[in-house]
Design an enzyme around this catalytic site. Structure first.
Site, PDB file in Angstrom:
ATOM      1  N   GLY A 143      18.287  -1.921  46.711  1.00  0.00           N
ATOM      2  CA  GLY A 143      19.094  -2.643  45.726  1.00  0.00           C
ATOM      3  C   GLY A 143      19.974  -1.745  44.877  1.00  0.00           C
TER       4      GLY A 143
ATOM      5  N   HIS B 258      25.942   1.053  50.542  1.00  0.00           N
ATOM      6  CA  HIS B 258      25.121  -0.017  51.131  1.00  0.00           C
ATOM      7  C   HIS B 258      26.018  -1.024  51.863  1.00  0.00           C
ATOM      8  CE1 HIS B 258      22.498   1.100  47.543  1.00  0.00           C
ATOM      9  NE2 HIS B 258      21.681   1.270  48.548  1.00  0.00           N
TER      10      HIS B 258
ATOM     11  N   SER C  93      22.495   4.989  44.269  1.00  0.00           N
ATOM     12  CA  SER C  93      22.099   4.132  43.147  1.00  0.00           C
ATOM     13  C   SER C  93      21.725   4.978  41.938  1.00  0.00           C
ATOM     14  CB  SER C  93      20.897   3.273  43.547  1.00  0.00           C
ATOM     15  OG  SER C  93      21.200   2.531  44.693  1.00  0.00           O
TER      16      SER C  93
HETATM   17  P1  AMP Z   1      18.558   2.971  49.220  1.00  0.00           P
HETATM   18  O1  AMP Z   1      18.861   1.677  48.567  1.00  0.00           O
HETATM   19  O2  AMP Z   1      18.983   4.161  48.438  1.00  0.00           O
HETATM   20  O3  AMP Z   1      17.150   3.073  49.741  1.00  0.00           O
HETATM   21  O4  AMP Z   1      19.474   3.007  50.509  1.00  0.00           O
HETATM   22  C1  AMP Z   1      19.436   1.977  51.456  1.00  0.00           C
HETATM   23  C2  AMP Z   1      20.217   2.415  52.667  1.00  0.00           C
HETATM   24  O5  AMP Z   1      21.561   2.673  52.271  1.00  0.00           O
HETATM   25  C3  AMP Z   1      19.668   3.704  53.302  1.00  0.00           C
HETATM   26  O6  AMP Z   1      19.724   3.588  54.710  1.00  0.00           O
HETATM   27  C4  AMP Z   1      20.615   4.748  52.789  1.00  0.00           C
HETATM   28  O7  AMP Z   1      20.738   5.856  53.639  1.00  0.00           O
HETATM   29  C5  AMP Z   1      21.921   3.963  52.739  1.00  0.00           C
HETATM   30  N1  AMP Z   1      22.868   4.594  51.810  1.00  0.00           N
HETATM   31  C6  AMP Z   1      22.661   4.878  50.510  1.00  0.00           C
HETATM   32  N2  AMP Z   1      23.735   5.515  49.998  1.00  0.00           N
HETATM   33  C7  AMP Z   1      24.622   5.625  51.002  1.00  0.00           C
HETATM   34  C8  AMP Z   1      25.927   6.200  51.110  1.00  0.00           C
HETATM   35  N3  AMP Z   1      26.531   6.791  50.086  1.00  0.00           N
HETATM   36  N4  AMP Z   1      26.547   6.147  52.293  1.00  0.00           N
HETATM   37  C9  AMP Z   1      25.949   5.558  53.380  1.00  0.00           C
HETATM   38  N5  AMP Z   1      24.726   5.003  53.334  1.00  0.00           N
HETATM   39  C10 AMP Z   1      24.064   5.036  52.167  1.00  0.00           C
END
Ligand code: AMP
Length: 342
Positions: free
Chosen positions: A58, A64, A244
């Site tokens: 989130g 995302h 995030s």
């Molecule tokens: P998180 O909400 O941080 O657990 O991320 C959820 C998904 O979004 C994970 O697969 C992360 O690798 C991906 N993600 C987060 N930040 C980025 C970004 N800047 N670029 C690409 N994917 C991202």
């Protein structure tokens, strides 16, 4: 039933009346219950549809959303999960300050107009019947030492959950070294999500490079019938990888954090000019980040799939960094493919 349909005008109603059904061109279901999620997925499958899952914690940003865009070409139906997983946080880590904005997340996803369901469970470790053999919570934080606390997750604090997935070797280095329970928690919650949503494909960001490789290995080793897709890192205009956690950076720390991208970019240029000794490259990176005021957690240069450290860049590698800026820990990485260095 804990399902709702959602459109951009319905946030208030959704939060007040989670069962409300609103009419819109694009119907996005918001599902909180795991049995309901599984039933929904199975209905889709019965209708002949394939499913792609985008797992997130989130506080959604463009990074995302880029995964959701990527998802479009992989299956008929897109499910996004939003769940901050306590199983991957040690009690000393930032679970309690992890940002959240469910209303904003639903709005962003709804506006994309391509997401059919958002799975946002309240607690994935809340089992209806613990059963006669279930163990009581084993660790009471007040009686375990600081060192022991790093070895347990927030789950052990209050749940009888005791089954964990470990990808033995890949989870040991880099983020696994500084966060001993992190990948065990990630692999376990992703497994739970896979069993609940039953997707055909799942999309992960390369931003969390080690995580992506660990999940890919887990899926291979345990014969999940799921294709794992790695999606490229999305950056702010000045190069900072979207995260995030960026919202918790002070303006000063935000500027300092640019040193990560600067260091990675300089390293890549250096390699293209023949500078291929890992130690030299890592020393320069540490220097750049420290000079900016950041505190290095680790920098590693590893082979892209096995994540084995290399002494010389003579194969496809990825440079992975974690660094602290104030009390915010950021990670980033850059792939360098073999042709660029041969
Ligand atoms: P998180 O909400 O941080 O657990 O991320 C959820 C998904 O979004 C994970 O697969 C992360 O690798 C991906 N993600 C987060 N930040 C980025 C970004 N800047 N670029 C690409 N994917 C991202």
């Amino acid at each position: 039933m804990q399902t709702a349909f959602y459109n951009t005008g319905s946030i208030y109603l959704l939060l007040k009346h989670p069962h409300i059904i609103l009419n819109s061109n694009i119907r996005m279901e918001v599902i909180r219950d795991k049995a309901e999620m599984r039933a929904w997925s199975r209905r889709m499958r019965r209708d002949g549809k394939s499913l792609v899952l985008v797992p997130t914690m989130g506080y959604l940003h463009e990074g995302h959303l880029s995964l959701v865009r990527e998802a479009r070409s992989h299956a008929d139906v897109i499910v996004v999960s939003v769940y901050v997983n306590p199983g991957q946080f040690a009690p000393s880590e930032d679970l309690s300050t992890y940002p959240s904005d469910m209303q904003g997340d639903l709005q962003k996803l709804s506006q994309m107009g391509v997401v059919q369901a958002v799975f946002c469970p309240r607690n994935l470790y809340d089992y209806d019947s613990p059963g006669p053999l279930a163990v009581p919570p084993r660790h009471h934080l007040s009686v375990v030492s600081g060192e022991e606390q790093a070895q347990i997750s927030c789950i052990e604090k209050e749940s009888a959950h005791e089954t964990w997935i470990k990808v033995e070797r890949l989870e040991k280095g880099m983020c696994g070294a500084s966060r001993p329970v992190f990948f065990r928690g990630v692999a376990t919650v992703v497994t739970k999500l896979f069993h609940i949503v039953e997707p055909d494909v799942a999309i992960f960001g390369k931003k969390d490079y080690q995580q992506w490789r660990i999940i890919s290995r887990m899926v291979r080793d345990l014969d999940f019938a799921i294709e794992i897709v790695g999606s490229e890192i999305v950056r702010e205009a000045d190069g900072l990888a979207m995260s995030s956690r960026n919202v918790r950076l002070s303006p000063r720390n935000r500027k300092q954090a640019l040193s990560i991208y600067k260091a990675l970019s300089e390293a890549k240029v250096g390699v293209s000019k023949g500078r291929i000794l890992s130690q030299e490259i890592k020393d320069s990176i540490v220097q750049t980040v420290s000079d900016s005021g950041g505190r290095m957690d680790y920098v590693e240069i590893v082979e892209q799939e096995s994540l084995t450290p290399v002494e010389k860049i003579d194969c496809s590698v990825v440079i992975c960094i974690a660094a602290w800026f104030g009390d915010v820990r950021l990670i980033d990485n850059m792939e360098i493919d073999a042709p660029a260095v041969l």
